[in-house]
Scaffold this motif. Sequence first.
Motif, mmCIF file in Angstrom:
data_model
loop_
_atom_site.group_PDB
_atom_site.id
_atom_site.type_symbol
_atom_site.label_atom_id
_atom_site.label_comp_id
_atom_site.label_asym_id
_atom_site.label_seq_id
_atom_site.Cartn_x
_atom_site.Cartn_y
_atom_site.Cartn_z
ATOM 1 N N GLU A 176 0.835 -1.208 0.000
ATOM 2 C CA GLU A 176 0.000 0.000 0.000
ATOM 3 C C GLU A 176 0.867 1.255 0.000
ATOM 4 O OE1 GLU A 176 -2.935 0.061 3.102
ATOM 5 O OE2 GLU A 176 -3.585 -1.981 2.603
ATOM 6 N N PHE A 177 1.923 1.254 0.835
ATOM 7 C CA PHE A 177 2.831 2.396 0.886
ATOM 8 C C PHE A 177 3.511 2.590 -0.467
ATOM 9 C CE2 PHE A 177 7.105 4.080 1.417
ATOM 10 C CZ PHE A 177 6.820 5.294 2.024
ATOM 11 N N ALA A 215 2.504 1.610 -3.437
ATOM 12 C CA ALA A 215 1.527 2.030 -4.449
ATOM 13 C C ALA A 215 1.246 3.523 -4.341
ATOM 14 C CB ALA A 215 0.241 1.227 -4.298
ATOM 15 N N ASN A 216 1.050 4.021 -3.117
ATOM 16 C CA ASN A 216 0.810 5.455 -2.929
ATOM 17 C C ASN A 216 2.016 6.283 -3.350
ATOM 18 O OD1 ASN A 216 -1.782 5.111 -1.948
ATOM 19 N ND2 ASN A 216 -1.090 4.941 0.167
ATOM 20 N N PHE A 217 3.194 5.849 -2.957
ATOM 21 C CA PHE A 217 4.432 6.549 -3.318
ATOM 22 C C PHE A 217 4.610 6.575 -4.828
ATOM 23 C CE2 PHE A 217 8.987 6.570 -4.220
ATOM 24 C CZ PHE A 217 9.385 7.698 -3.524
ATOM 25 N N TYR A 218 4.414 5.428 -5.465
ATOM 26 C CA TYR A 218 4.591 5.301 -6.914
ATOM 27 C C TYR A 218 3.562 6.165 -7.661
ATOM 28 C CZ TYR A 218 5.250 3.021 -11.442
ATOM 29 O OH TYR A 218 5.505 2.774 -12.754
ATOM 30 N N ARG A 219 2.324 6.162 -7.194
ATOM 31 C CA ARG A 219 1.266 6.958 -7.825
ATOM 32 C C ARG A 219 1.588 8.455 -7.730
ATOM 33 N NH1 ARG A 219 -2.741 4.067 -6.350
ATOM 34 N NH2 ARG A 219 -2.709 4.768 -4.212
ATOM 35 N N ARG A 220 2.025 8.920 -6.541
ATOM 36 C CA ARG A 220 2.387 10.327 -6.373
ATOM 37 C C ARG A 220 3.581 10.700 -7.236
ATOM 38 N NH1 ARG A 220 3.532 10.953 -0.432
ATOM 39 N NH2 ARG A 220 3.637 8.719 -0.565
#
Length: 90
Positions: free
Chosen positions: A66-67, A69-74
């Motif tokens: 989850e961390f 995915a959020n980092f990669y998306r940002r």
Amino acid sequence: MMKNKKPLLFSPGAWICGILDHRFEVSQNITEHIKEYKCTRCGVEMTDTAQGFMARLTPKFKETNEFLANFYRRRCSRLKYEKEALSKAS
């Protein structure tokens, strides 16, 4: 007095997977290199590790994914925004 029944431990899907092997499908793309998989027969969830192997999807791996995915998306949205700004400035 009611007896406490144990949950049924036998699963036909797990039995088939034990003999024939799992049939994994990608359930979620985390990054370009890390994915989560789910067996279509028995429901076992797996993920890619940093070493390139597959491991069971534990709560710790879920939290890490989850961390990531959020980092990669940002990161991707920021890079896309910077790229658009540079192309408009040129």
